[in-house]
Enzyme design. Structure first.
Site, PDB file in Angstrom:
ATOM      1  N   ASP A  17      37.304  42.110  38.360  1.00  6.77           N
ATOM      2  CA  ASP A  17      37.141  42.938  39.167  1.00  6.77           C
ATOM      3  C   ASP A  17      35.902  42.683  40.308  1.00  6.77           C
ATOM      4  OD1 ASP A  17      37.123  45.659  40.112  1.00  6.77           O
ATOM      5  OD2 ASP A  17      35.836  46.390  38.223  1.00  6.77           O
ATOM      6  N   ASN A  65      47.499  50.483  40.323  1.00  2.00           N
ATOM      7  CA  ASN A  65      47.438  49.908  41.536  1.00  2.00           C
ATOM      8  C   ASN A  65      48.389  50.292  42.614  1.00  2.00           C
ATOM      9  OD1 ASN A  65      45.715  47.261  40.122  1.00  2.00           O
ATOM     10  ND2 ASN A  65      44.820  48.975  40.820  1.00  2.00           N
TER      11      ASN A  65
HETATM   12  C1  FPP Z   1      40.228  44.057  41.088  1.00  4.11           C
HETATM   13  O1  FPP Z   1      39.356  44.155  42.136  1.00  4.11           O
HETATM   14  C2  FPP Z   1      41.321  43.326  41.260  1.00  4.11           C
HETATM   15  C3  FPP Z   1      42.718  43.285  41.766  1.00  4.11           C
HETATM   16  C4  FPP Z   1      43.164  44.557  41.674  1.00  4.11           C
HETATM   17  C5  FPP Z   1      43.535  42.241  42.151  1.00  4.11           C
HETATM   18  C6  FPP Z   1      43.167  40.889  41.269  1.00  4.11           C
HETATM   19  C7  FPP Z   1      44.189  39.921  41.872  1.00  4.11           C
HETATM   20  C8  FPP Z   1      43.824  38.753  42.444  1.00  4.11           C
HETATM   21  C9  FPP Z   1      42.582  38.017  41.921  1.00  4.11           C
HETATM   22  C10 FPP Z   1      44.826  37.816  43.141  1.00  4.11           C
HETATM   23  C11 FPP Z   1      45.249  36.695  42.560  1.00  4.11           C
HETATM   24  C12 FPP Z   1      45.618  36.934  41.135  1.00  4.11           C
HETATM   25  C13 FPP Z   1      46.516  35.870  40.351  1.00  4.11           C
HETATM   26  C14 FPP Z   1      46.865  36.084  38.997  1.00  4.11           C
HETATM   27  C15 FPP Z   1      46.921  34.601  41.199  1.00  4.11           C
HETATM   28  P1  FPP Z   1      39.260  45.365  43.304  1.00  4.11           P
HETATM   29  O2  FPP Z   1      39.869  45.304  44.347  1.00  4.11           O
HETATM   30  O3  FPP Z   1      39.473  46.750  42.358  1.00  4.11           O
HETATM   31  O4  FPP Z   1      37.507  45.348  43.493  1.00  4.11           O
HETATM   32  P2  FPP Z   1      36.669  46.678  43.695  1.00  4.11           P
HETATM   33  O5  FPP Z   1      36.323  47.340  42.484  1.00  4.11           O
HETATM   34  O6  FPP Z   1      35.473  45.783  44.136  1.00  4.11           O
HETATM   35  O7  FPP Z   1      37.159  47.376  44.980  1.00  4.11           O
END
Ligand code: FPP
Length: 244
Positions: A17, A65
């Protein structure tokens, strides 16, 4: 601090996150945060190998998502495809088995195909990278319940045989031991529909660090915190052998 093998988690699950906040702090589009976050994924694979952690499960995309802006969803799907293609040879070389959990049928067909190819190429290996894609814990449990209902209707499962093992056998990865340690980054204190069955007795560790900044010292801090925990599984300390 050297961590003893019997105090090292066998399975770590991670809620990655903070990518969006990382990008916003830098005046960058959210996708730049996910790109930086995929570098952390690579780093975590090294950390797990070096620490002797056999299973790593990453929450990369939830069923919820899909409601994000289309450009972010498409960008994330492209990023996942690029990551898989880029690290296919490395996963084979490092003998890491890729496994997808979640509603893979929701993913773009090209990504489904790339994932299936790498899963097949790495199927014989016994260190595991599980990637949760279009995943939700409730959906996984509803799917298991549906399969049980179908098996009961077909006469291959008696209603009185429906127990915890019958449910577990119908999860996405029934052979994988439950996570010993669940790490969530960015300071949020929620489980967000992740591995609801499997985390019944997992130890939680919340790091204030945003996922793109999470590195080996942060991983070590999580391992050290875990090593200091006493797991009781609902029992009392004296009566309870460690199950790690
Ligand atoms: C949550 O942060 C993250 C995600 C929904 C996506 C995670 C994906 C990756 C790290 C891409 C690569 C993955 C792999 C397995 C290669 P958020 O966007 O909700 O962050 P925020 O809460 O700060 O908005």
């Amino acid at each position: 601090m050297q961590i003893a093998a019997d105090r090292t988690p066998r399975h770590i699950a991670v809620i990655m996150d903070g990518n969006g906040r990382w990008a916003r702090q830098r005046g960058l589009p959210r996708l730049a945060g996910h790109e930086a976050g995929s570098e952390t994924v690579r780093c975590m694979m090294d950390c797990c190998r070096d620490a002797g952690v056999r299973y790593l499960t990453l929450y990369a995309f939830s069923t919820e998502n899909w409601v994000r802006p289309q450009a972010e969803v498409e960008g994330l799907m492209a990023l996942l495809g690029a990551f898989i293609t880029r690290y296919e040879a490395e996963l084979v070389e490092r003998r890491v088995r890729l496994r997808v959990i979640g509603r893979r049928e929701d993913l773009p067909v090209a990504l489904q195909e790339a994932l299936a190819r790498v899963e097949a190429a790495t199927a014989a290996f016994d260190r595991h990278l599980l990637v949760a894609l279009s995943y939700s814990g409730r959906a996984e449990l509803a799917r298991a319940a549906r399969q049980i209902a179908e098996d009961v209707r077909a006469g291959v499962l008696a209603p009185e045989a429906v127990d915890e093992e019958a449910v577990r056998a119908r999860l996405y990865a029934p052979d994988v031991p439950d996570p010993d340690l669940l790490i969530r980054t960015s300071g949020e204190m929620r489980i967000s529909n992740f591995l609801l069955w499997q985390c019944a007795y997992s130890e939680f560790y919340v790091s204030p660090v945003l996922w793109p900044d999470f590195r080996e010292p942060d991983f070590r801090a999580a391992l050290e915190a875990y090593a200091g925990r006493e797991r009781r599984y609902g029992g009392v300390l004296d009566a309870c052998a460690r199950r790690v």
